[in-house]
Design an enzyme around this catalytic site. Structure first.
Site, PDB file in Angstrom:
ATOM      1  N   HIS A  65       1.809 -13.757  -2.034  1.00 17.57           N
ATOM      2  CA  HIS A  65       2.392 -12.479  -1.629  1.00 17.57           C
ATOM      3  C   HIS A  65       3.861 -12.661  -1.243  1.00 17.57           C
ATOM      4  CE1 HIS A  65      -1.844 -11.210  -1.263  1.00 17.57           C
ATOM      5  NE2 HIS A  65      -1.379  -9.983  -1.403  1.00 17.57           N
ATOM      6  N   LYS A 122       4.834 -10.858   4.308  1.00 12.90           N
ATOM      7  CA  LYS A 122       3.433 -10.579   4.661  1.00 12.90           C
ATOM      8  C   LYS A 122       3.027 -11.420   5.859  1.00 12.90           C
ATOM      9  CE  LYS A 122      -1.227 -10.092   2.759  1.00 12.90           C
ATOM     10  NZ  LYS A 122      -1.374  -8.738   3.353  1.00 12.90           N
TER      11      LYS A 122
END
Length: 246
Positions: free
Chosen positions: A140, A144
């Site tokens: 990600h 995040k």
């Protein structure tokens, strides 16, 4: 339908605002301070309870602390609530469950339709190849917060349920030791602006099965979240997940 988007100025929240608006819904946003997203007005957090008076559904992609506070207000008002926030601890999950006793609450770790298909394929693969080693890698963007991702944990839960046992989750590896027979490796990468990628590896003697989902845009999550809100708006109080809408 009147939709309130909590976290409207965030990466996914702004996409949800755009998606819901394009579908013809009346959209209001909530964020830390008053602003706008395109033509949609965004109200400060303290005005959220007032927005519930005319709301048909709320969509929330924020952080656990904020979601927990907002869902309690929505439950008191009887407004259905869609949650894309991840990273809840046990107390946080208990609070969401309590809210679902008063209104419809739908929580999912991922609102991409492709991920729902992936989960079914994972179940089939693990069932067909019970002796194969399993490794999971997820990637990600560098902002995040939670690791592993909520989607990764959902995939691992499907593996455990299919194997009918809780595999030992090894987060990364270092040092010298043999891989355990009842072990699943979990590897997390955070870099750049990656929207989300999950790969489950099933490896046996002389062959490997790789199951991958890659989100090319956050709009796929936004579309799923709005789908969920449209579906949830007429549901009675209770706990739902995205699979219920498929």
């Amino acid at each position: 339908m009147n939709v309130v988007v909590v976290g409207a100025t965030g990466r996914t929240g702004s996409e949800i605002v755009a998606e819901a608006s394009e579908r013809g819904h009346d959209v209001s946003g909530v964020a830390r301070s008053q602003t706008s997203v395109g033509d949609v007005r965004v109200y400060p957090t303290e005005e959220f309870p007032e927005l519930l008076d005319n709301a048909d559904a709320v969509i929330d992609f924020t952080v656990p602390e904020a979601t927990r506070e907002h869902v309690q207000a929505a439950a008191a008002a009887g407004v259905p609530y869609v949650i894309g926030t991840t990273g809840f601890d046990d107390d946080g999950m208990a609070a969401l469950r309590t809210a679902s006793e008063s209104t419809a609450v739908l929580k999912a770790s991922n609102f991409a339709r492709g991920v729902q298909a992936l989960l079914r394929v994972v179940e089939a693969g693990v069932e067909a190849l019970p002796e194969y080693d399993i490794e999971l890698t997820e990637t990600h963007h560098n902002g995040k917060r939670d690791a592993p991702s909520g989607t990764a944990n959902t995939i691992l839960d499907v593996v455990d349920e299919t194997r009918d046992e809780a595999l030992d989750r090894t987060h990364g590896r270092e040092g010298e030791h043999r891989r355990g027979d009842d072990e699943v490796g979990v590897h997390v990468r955070r870099a750049g602006t990656v929207r989300g990628e999950h790969e489950l590896l099933l490896a046996g003697n002389d062959e490997v099965l790789s199951l991958t989902h890659r989100a090319e845009s956050r709009r796929v999550f936004a579309a799923g979240a709005v789908d969920a809100a449209e579906w949830l708006a007429d549901r009675s109080a209770g706990w739902y997940d995205f699979e219920d809408t498929v």
